[in-house]
Write an enzyme that holds these catalytic residues in place. Structure first.
Site, mmCIF file in Angstrom:
data_model
loop_
_atom_site.group_PDB
_atom_site.id
_atom_site.type_symbol
_atom_site.label_atom_id
_atom_site.label_comp_id
_atom_site.label_asym_id
_atom_site.label_seq_id
_atom_site.Cartn_x
_atom_site.Cartn_y
_atom_site.Cartn_z
ATOM 1 C CD GLU A 58 -34.830 80.866 94.187
ATOM 2 O OE1 GLU A 58 -34.383 79.736 94.334
ATOM 3 O OE2 GLU A 58 -35.603 81.399 95.002
ATOM 4 C CG HIS A 90 -35.575 85.556 104.422
ATOM 5 N ND1 HIS A 90 -36.609 85.679 103.526
ATOM 6 C CD2 HIS A 90 -34.754 86.604 104.199
ATOM 7 C CE1 HIS A 90 -36.412 86.767 102.798
ATOM 8 N NE2 HIS A 90 -35.297 87.352 103.191
ATOM 9 N NE ARG A 111 -31.773 70.391 106.588
ATOM 10 C CZ ARG A 111 -32.778 71.188 106.905
ATOM 11 N NH1 ARG A 111 -33.696 70.774 107.757
ATOM 12 N NH2 ARG A 111 -32.899 72.391 106.384
#
Lengths: 166, 498
Positions: free
Chosen positions: B200, B235, B292
């Site tokens: 990405e 992150h 979820r």
């Protein structure tokens, strides 16, 4: 024997405990009162302010002190003990061999170097896996790998010897 | 309605689900590993079953054992929490086949979204904007380097089956590629049992904005507004909030609509989250969908008044959503801090040990979701999350003051934790002014500041801690006389005890 040197994060704090609940911290006088709540929690009053503290004795000199969200580790010595330990430090042989220990418990995932390998400062020597993360254990100095004390796949405790550099 | 739910998870999220079960009058069954005998979920559930040895692969990831147990104890549903089997289509399929209700989406939706490359293809087709990069897994270092050049460095290598910041690496040049490629593959394999990875483009200085969606099995969809999770370290989210201080009403309309569209594209039901990156012009790009419950779901609960876990259970039972979109509004502001067992002063190394002292904050607007209690062990085997501290107030500014107050009330000993570092964020002017992005901690050099700069308050605390230690050393008998008051007026106390 009521003068103490308390080292906390490399800062030396001078504490003198006197009669009648007097305490002198880095030259400033205060009044104190300490209440033990149970084996590990205390309430300390310094003048008009109370502090709730959780504490554990690590060994004869070191304490862990938890207050206001912080966890401090302190080393407490009487002024005499501090002088003695300095003398030992100065006369003690300077070790050329440096041993690298595990900073946390984990599993040896990979050995990147073997005995006799030359290494540069900051070079990765071992990958230690802990809590699902790979942690690079780097050489703290340049030199030659003298000993490797662990093998791939083995579990190590915090503080276990990993390797040494000469 | 369901009668007994097996909770296939541990820690604070297992506790969260057990609490919902108790409030709904449903029996809760917990599983625990050998390392979790002293954890809170083990004692809080109505029934608890030893599932295996400490490593997750032998306990919380032992699919056959968990499903066999569910059948044996006649659980009619399984709640996966987050992580572990929550986004594992194969597990969900088996559960579905066994006639057990899975409290979450269908295996079909999870498959569509679980593979990040397939999800990127699906979003592209449904006009949800995606981050530039590959929509296919990268097969080799050579092919990867070629794509990276086309997209333009810096790029991110990401696990196709990943999420939660694990299995991800930033690469700035060709020569870093090979090493990072292998390491990311290894981490992906270990964390997600799947080593395919994709590329990405690395978006410079974005904010992380995500939309909470929820849908029933009758085709009703709703969103519960956005959350912002830009405060991350390596992150890993550490502070989350709802609503975002950056999103205006117009942008909110657009991004929540995109979220609902993404959910519709995979025929979603149950609670889910669509993560976006938002640049400084408020353009946003689909990052991934988490099929979820999220770690940070409490901030949404506090501003929307909806209990997401109870709603999940109700949806799984076949009920319609208990509310309509038009009835929802944002009430106040909520913040969440993740309290981790890690040493912020020592390169954030994980810390393990026994929680000798564990007192949680309380008072107005405070919620603590915790997986442990005093005496619990924090082991090396699992995520180092000790607890989530969540604060609500009518404005963001007041919520921040409340968070600072509550963080200082927390008392944890035996395990080093990141509370002092979290405090550093909440007193930062740029954070307070809403002026930040996902690189906030690096940009503000917060780690360095934290380790070097000291306020007067820090100095005072250090002196008090020093004085306290000296008194303990001076009067070791204190250890044995709990409850008694000691005034230093006795000449005996002037003796040295060693």
């Amino acid at each position: 024997m009521n003068e103490y040197v308390v080292t906390l994060k490399d800062k030396r704090n001078l504490v003198r405990i006197s009669q009648n609940s007097k305490i002198t911290i880095n030259g400033k006088d205060h009044h104190y009162e300490l209440i033990a709540l149970n084996n590990s929690t205390y309430r300390l009053r310094i003048d008009e302010k109370f502090y709730d503290i959780a504490s554990a004795k690590i060994d004869n000199y070191r304490f862990s002190v938890v207050m206001e969200g912080w966890t401090f580790e302190t080393v407490v010595m009487t002024t005499l003990q501090e002088r003695a330990s300095k003398v030992i430090e100065q006369t003690g042989a300077v070790l050329k061999l440096s041993e690298i220990k595990a900073p946390m418990p984990g599993m040896i995932f990979k050995l990147k170097k073997k005995i006799g390998d030359k290494i540069e400062l900051g070079e990765s020597v071992i990958i230690l896996e802990a809590m699902k993360m790979e942690n690079d254990i780097k050489a703290p100095s340049s030199g030659v790998i003298k000993n490797v004390y662990v093998s791939e796949g083995s579990a190590v405790e915090k503080g276990a010897k990993l390797f040494s550099i000469e | 309605m369901l009668r007994k739910i097996l909770i296939a998870n541990r820690g604070e999220i297992a506790v969260r689900i057990i609490r919902a079960c108790k409030e709904l009058g449903i029996k809760s069954a917990a599983i625990y590993s050998e390392a979790d005998r002293t954890s809170l979920h083990t004692s809080m559930a109505d029934e608890s079953y030893l599932i295996g040895a400490a490593p997750s692969s032998e306990s919380y990831l032992n699919k056959n054992k968990i499903i066999a147990l569910a059948k044996e104890i006649k659980a009619d549903a399984i709640h996966p929490g987050y992580g572990y089997f929550s986004e594992n289509a194969d597990f969900i399929e088996t559960v579905e086949k066994e006639g057990i209700v899975f409290i979450g989406p269908s295996s079909d939706s999870v498959k569509k979204m679980g593979n990040k490359t397939a999800a990127r293809q699906l979003m592209k087709k449904n006009n949800v904007p995606i981050v530039p990069g590959t929509t296919e897994p990268v097969k080799s270092v050579e092919k990867g380097i070629k794509t990276a050049k086309e997209v333009g460095y810096p790029i991110l290598l990401k696990a196709a089956a990943g999420g939660g910041g694990k299995g991800m690496r930033k690469i700035s040049s060709d020569k870093e590629f090979a090493d990072a490629f292998e390491a990311t593959k290894r981490e992906a394999m270990k964390a997600f049992a799947n080593d395919s990875i994709y590329i990405e483009k690395y978006i410079e200085n974005p904010r992380h904005i995500e939309v909470q969606v929820i849908a029933d099995k009758h085709g009703n969809y709703a969103h519960l507004f956005e959350r912002e999770c830009s405060i991350q370290r390596r992150h890993q989210k550490i502070i989350e909030e709802a609503p975002s201080s950056f999103v205006d009403p117009e942008t909110r309309n657009k991004i929540t609509q995109a979220g609902v569209n993404a959910a519709k594209a995979c025929n979603y039901f149950n609670a889910g989250t669509i993560e976006f990156l938002m640049d400084k012009n408020k353009s946003f790009y689909f990052l991934e969908m988490n099929t979820r419950l999220q770690v940070e779901h409490p901030v949404t609960e506090l501003i929307s008044g909806i209990d997401l876990v109870k709603e999940q259970i109700s949806i799984a039972s076949g009920n319609r959503l208990s509310f309509k979109q038009k009835d929802l509004f944002i009430n106040g502001h909520a913040l969440e801090s993740r309290i981790y067992a890690e040493d912020a002063e020592n390169n954030f190394l994980p810390s393990t040990g026994k929680l000798n002292e564990y007192e949680i904050p309380s008072g107005p607007g405070i919620r603590v979701d915790s997986g442990f209690s005093r005496g619990s062990d924090i082991s090396i085997y699992y995520d180092p999350l000790i607890a989530k501290l969540v604060c609500w107030s009518s404005t963001r500014k007041e919520a921040i003051s409340r968070m600072i107050r509550a963080l200082k009330e927390f008392r944890i000993s035996g395990v080093t934790n990141n509370i002092p570092f979290l405090l550093e964020v909440f007193v930062n002017q740029n954070f307070i002014n809403g002026n930040f992005d996902i690189n906030f901690i690096e940009k503000e050099e917060l780690v360095k500041k934290f380790q070097s700069e000291k306020t007067d308050e820090d100095n005072t605390l250090e002196e008090i801690a020093s004085a306290f230690s000296a008194i303990l050393k001076h009067q070791p008998a204190l250890h044995k006389h709990a409850g008694k008051k000691f005034e230093n007026s006795n000449k005996w106390t002037d003796l040295e005890y060693e």
